[in-house]
Enzyme design. Structure first.
Site, PDB file in Angstrom:
ATOM      1  N   SER A 113      19.141 -16.393 -94.163  1.00  0.00           N
ATOM      2  CA  SER A 113      19.785 -15.247 -93.500  1.00  0.00           C
ATOM      3  C   SER A 113      20.445 -15.680 -92.187  1.00  0.00           C
ATOM      4  CB  SER A 113      18.724 -14.181 -93.199  1.00  0.00           C
ATOM      5  OG  SER A 113      19.224 -13.231 -92.283  1.00  0.00           O
ATOM      6  N   TYR A 136      26.203 -12.398 -92.130  1.00  0.00           N
ATOM      7  CA  TYR A 136      26.484 -11.108 -91.494  1.00  0.00           C
ATOM      8  C   TYR A 136      27.496 -11.414 -90.406  1.00  0.00           C
ATOM      9  CZ  TYR A 136      22.214  -8.576 -93.105  1.00  0.00           C
ATOM     10  OH  TYR A 136      21.247  -7.934 -93.816  1.00  0.00           O
ATOM     11  N   THR A 162      26.709 -10.340 -97.502  1.00  0.00           N
ATOM     12  CA  THR A 162      25.980  -9.084 -97.736  1.00  0.00           C
ATOM     13  C   THR A 162      26.849  -7.913 -97.297  1.00  0.00           C
ATOM     14  OG1 THR A 162      23.863 -10.201 -97.460  1.00  0.00           O
ATOM     15  CG2 THR A 162      23.859  -7.818 -97.178  1.00  0.00           C
ATOM     16  N   LYS A 259      26.612  -9.815-102.121  1.00  0.00           N
ATOM     17  CA  LYS A 259      25.274  -9.230-102.288  1.00  0.00           C
ATOM     18  C   LYS A 259      25.275  -7.785-101.799  1.00  0.00           C
ATOM     19  CE  LYS A 259      20.473 -10.050-100.771  1.00  0.00           C
ATOM     20  NZ  LYS A 259      20.208  -9.024 -99.749  1.00  0.00           N
ATOM     21  N   HIS A 283      19.126  -4.037-101.178  1.00  0.00           N
ATOM     22  CA  HIS A 283      18.493  -4.601 -99.987  1.00  0.00           C
ATOM     23  C   HIS A 283      16.988  -4.311-100.009  1.00  0.00           C
ATOM     24  CE1 HIS A 283      20.406  -6.179 -96.141  1.00  0.00           C
ATOM     25  NE2 HIS A 283      19.133  -6.241 -95.823  1.00  0.00           N
TER      26      HIS A 283
HETATM   27  C1  FNR Z   1      15.569  -8.477 -96.354  1.00  0.00           C
HETATM   28  N1  FNR Z   1      16.798  -8.521 -96.989  1.00  0.00           N
HETATM   29  C2  FNR Z   1      17.865  -9.135 -96.362  1.00  0.00           C
HETATM   30  N2  FNR Z   1      19.054  -9.273 -97.022  1.00  0.00           N
HETATM   31  C3  FNR Z   1      20.113  -9.898 -96.436  1.00  0.00           C
HETATM   32  O1  FNR Z   1      21.148 -10.029 -97.054  1.00  0.00           O
HETATM   33  N3  FNR Z   1      19.967 -10.407 -95.156  1.00  0.00           N
HETATM   34  C4  FNR Z   1      18.821 -10.297 -94.444  1.00  0.00           C
HETATM   35  O2  FNR Z   1      18.748 -10.759 -93.317  1.00  0.00           O
HETATM   36  C5  FNR Z   1      17.731  -9.617 -95.046  1.00  0.00           C
HETATM   37  N4  FNR Z   1      16.556  -9.465 -94.372  1.00  0.00           N
HETATM   38  C6  FNR Z   1      15.449  -8.948 -95.024  1.00  0.00           C
HETATM   39  C7  FNR Z   1      14.218  -8.936 -94.377  1.00  0.00           C
HETATM   40  C8  FNR Z   1      13.089  -8.492 -95.055  1.00  0.00           C
HETATM   41  C9  FNR Z   1      11.756  -8.513 -94.397  1.00  0.00           C
HETATM   42  C10 FNR Z   1      13.194  -8.025 -96.390  1.00  0.00           C
HETATM   43  C11 FNR Z   1      11.990  -7.563 -97.168  1.00  0.00           C
HETATM   44  C12 FNR Z   1      14.427  -8.013 -97.022  1.00  0.00           C
HETATM   45  C13 FNR Z   1      16.926  -8.080 -98.394  1.00  0.00           C
HETATM   46  C14 FNR Z   1      16.504  -9.218 -99.342  1.00  0.00           C
HETATM   47  O3  FNR Z   1      17.418 -10.278 -99.274  1.00  0.00           O
HETATM   48  C15 FNR Z   1      16.414  -8.736-100.799  1.00  0.00           C
HETATM   49  O4  FNR Z   1      17.616  -8.094-101.160  1.00  0.00           O
HETATM   50  C16 FNR Z   1      15.233  -7.810-101.039  1.00  0.00           C
HETATM   51  O5  FNR Z   1      14.100  -8.262-100.334  1.00  0.00           O
HETATM   52  C17 FNR Z   1      14.900  -7.734-102.523  1.00  0.00           C
HETATM   53  O6  FNR Z   1      13.862  -6.837-102.777  1.00  0.00           O
HETATM   54  P1  FNR Z   1      12.314  -7.279-102.909  1.00  0.00           P
HETATM   55  O7  FNR Z   1      12.254  -8.527-103.749  1.00  0.00           O
HETATM   56  O8  FNR Z   1      11.825  -7.514-101.534  1.00  0.00           O
HETATM   57  O9  FNR Z   1      11.687  -6.090-103.547  1.00  0.00           O
END
Ligand code: FNR
Length: 389
Positions: A113, A136, A162, A259, A283
Site C-alpha cells: 500500500s 493512492y 485503487t 482495484k 475494499h
Molecule cells: C485495506 N484495504 C486497502 N486497500 C487498498 O487498496 N489500499 C490500502 O491501503 C488498504 N488498506 C487496508 C487496511 C486494512 C486494515 C484492511 C483490512 C484493508 C483493502 C484490502 O486491500 C482488501 O481489498 C480487503 O482487505 C479485502 O477484504 P478481506 O480479505 O479483508 O475481507
C-alpha cells in the site's frame, strides 16, 4: 511452525483473529477487523460464500492438486495474493516487509500500500517473489509521479490503482476507539484514549523498539515523509478518477491493475483505460457500506469483460474453500486482506506464514474432495448458486 500458532491453538483464520485481538490494542485490532457504517457489506462479503454450495464428483483418485496460476504473466504457486493493507507496521514491527517475505516464501505476490510504514525498497528486498505497488494519490500528483518512478526502480512489477477511495469510509469503530485522540496534542484527549494502549504492553514495547509511531516513507512530501496524523486529510484529496489513468499509464509501462470494481460498466471502463487486470473489490467493506458482496458481483463482471482482462477478486476470504468458490465463478486469483492481517497482528512472520498455510492446505483438500485435479479444471459445474429446495 511456531508452537503458538500451530494446532491445537490455531487451526483456522478465526483462531489467528482471536490471538490478534489478544495482542493488539483495541484501536489497532478494530482498524483491521472493522468496516464502514453498519458493516453490512463487511458481513455480506463473508456470508456470500456460505450461500453457494459445492457439487463434488466422488470416486475420483487424485495424487496431487495443482494450485499454480499465472497472473500478469507471472507464475504463482497458489491463486492467493496478499492485498495492500495500509499501516501494517502498526500490526507488527516492519509489518510490510514481514508480509512480503512470507508471500515470497509461499511463491506468491505481495501488494504494498502507498500508506505503508516501511520504505518500499526494503519491502521489495524482503521478498523472493513478485511485489506490486498500490497507488493512492495522497500528497498530490507530483508526489505520485515520484513514487511511481521509485517503485519502478525498486523492482515492483505491477501498479495497482485503487479507485474506490474518494474519501475514507466511515469506520464507526475508529471513532468509538478515539483513534484521532491518540494523535492529539491535547493532554486531556490523549489521556482519555491511552488506557487501551497501556493494556497491551507487549505490543507497545514492539512499537517503541521499532521506532515508535510510523510515518509514511513512500509518500515523500517536500518536507519529508507524510506524518501519521496527516493521513485523514490527505485521503480526502487523493481521489483517482478515470482521467488520471491516462497520465498514470504514460508513466508506468508495466501492467496496471485497477482495484475497486463493483459493476460491469466500470469493469468495461477499466479495460478501456488500459488495465491488464481488475480487482472486484469493495475494499473489504470499508468504504461504501451497502454495496453487494464481491462474490455476488463477480459473475456480472466476468461476463462483461470476457478474456480481455484478468479478473481478480477480494473480500471475505477466510478459507481455501472460499478461494475455490471464487475460481468457480470466474476469478483467476484472489487477494486476501484480513486473513493475513490477523496472522501478522497475532505473531508476525509465523502468523502470516500460518495464515497462508491454512488457506493452502484447505485449497488442496477441497480440490481433492471435489474430485478436481487442478484450479484450471474448476468451473460453474462444481457449485450450485440456487440453494433453495
Ligand atoms: C485495506 N484495504 C486497502 N486497500 C487498498 O487498496 N489500499 C490500502 O491501503 C488498504 N488498506 C487496508 C487496511 C486494512 C486494515 C484492511 C483490512 C484493508 C483493502 C484490502 O486491500 C482488501 O481489498 C480487503 O482487505 C479485502 O477484504 P478481506 O480479505 O479483508 O475481507
Amino acid at each position: 511452525m511456531s508452537r503458538r500458532v500451530g494446532p491445537p491453538h490455531v487451526v483456522n483464520i478465526h483462531d489467528l483473529r482471536r490471538l490478534a485481538r489478544r495482542r493488539l490494542p483495541r484501536v489497532v485490532f478494530d482498524y483491521i477487523d472493522g468496516g464502514a457504517d453498519a458493516e453490512v457489506t463487511l458481513r455480506a462479503n463473508c456470508s456470500a460464500f456460505e450461500s453457494i454450495v459445492f457439487r463434488p464428483r466422488s470416486g475420483v483418485r487424485l495424487a496431487s492438486a495443482d494450485l499454480s496460476v499465472t497472473v500478469l504473466g507471472q507464475k504463482l504457486a497458489l491463486p492467493v495474493i496478499l492485498a495492500p493493507l495500509g499501516s501494517s507496521r502498526m500490526f507488527w514491527p516492519r509489518g510490510e516487509a514481514v508480509a512480503s517475505k512470507c508471500a515470497g516464501q509461499a511463491g506468491t505476490a505481495y501488494v504494498l500500500s502507498t500508506l505503508s510504514g516501511t520504505p518500499m525498497e526494503e519491502v521489495r528486498a524482503a521478498s523472493s517473489g513478485p511485489c506490486w505497488y498500490q497507488l493512492y494519490l495522497v500528497g498530490g500528483r507530483d508526489v505520485a509521479v515520484a513514487a511511481i518512478a521509485r517503485a519502478k526502480a525498486a523492482g515492483y512489477t505491477a501498479l495497482v490503482v485503487t479507485v474506490d477511495t474518494p474519501v475514507a469510509g466511515n469506520r464507526e469503530r475508529d471513532a468509538r476507539n478515539r483513534s484521532k485522540d491518540l494523535l492529539s496534542t491535547s493532554p486531556a484527549r490523549l489521556l482519555a484514549a491511552m488506557p487501551q494502549i497501556l493494556a497491551r504492553p507487549r505490543w507497545l514495547l514492539d512499537l517503541v523498539t521499532d521506532g515508535g509511531l510510523m510515518s509514511f516513507p513512500n509518500v515523500m512530501l517536500p518536507g519529508g515523509p507524510m506524518g501519521y496524523a496527516e493521513v485523514g486529510a490527505a485521503l480526502e484529496q487523493s481521489v483517482v478518477d478515470w482521467a488520471d489513468l491516462k497520465w498514470i499509464r504514460e508513466l508506468w509501462d508495466g501492467p496496471i491493475v485497477i482495484k475497486g470494481i463493483h459493476t460491469d460498466d466500470d469493469a468495461r471502463r477499466a479495460v478501456d483505460a488500459g488495465a491488464r487486470a481488475i480487482v472486484v473489490s469493495n475494499h473489504g467493506g470499508r468504504q461504501l457500506d451497502g454495496v453487494a458482496a464481491t462474490l455476488r458481483v463477480l459473475p456480472e463482471v466476468v461476463r462483461a469483460v470476457g478474456d480481455s482482462v484478468e479478473v481478480l477478486m477480494d473480500g471475505g476470504i477466510r478459507r481455501g474453500r472460499d478461494v475455490v468458490k471464487a475460481r468457480c465463478l470466474g476469478a483467476r486469483a484472489v487477494l486476501i486482506g484480513r486473513a493475513y492481517a490477523y496472522g501478522l497482528g497475532a505473531a508476525g512472520e509465523a502468523g502470516v506464514a500460518r495464515a497462508i498455510d491454512i488457506i493452502r492446505s484447505d485449497l488442496v483438500r477441497t480440490l481433492k474432495l471435489l474430485g478436481c485435479p487442478s484450479l484450471d479444471a474448476l468451473d460453474r459445474s462444481f457449485v450450485s448458486t440456487d440453494a433453495p429446495f
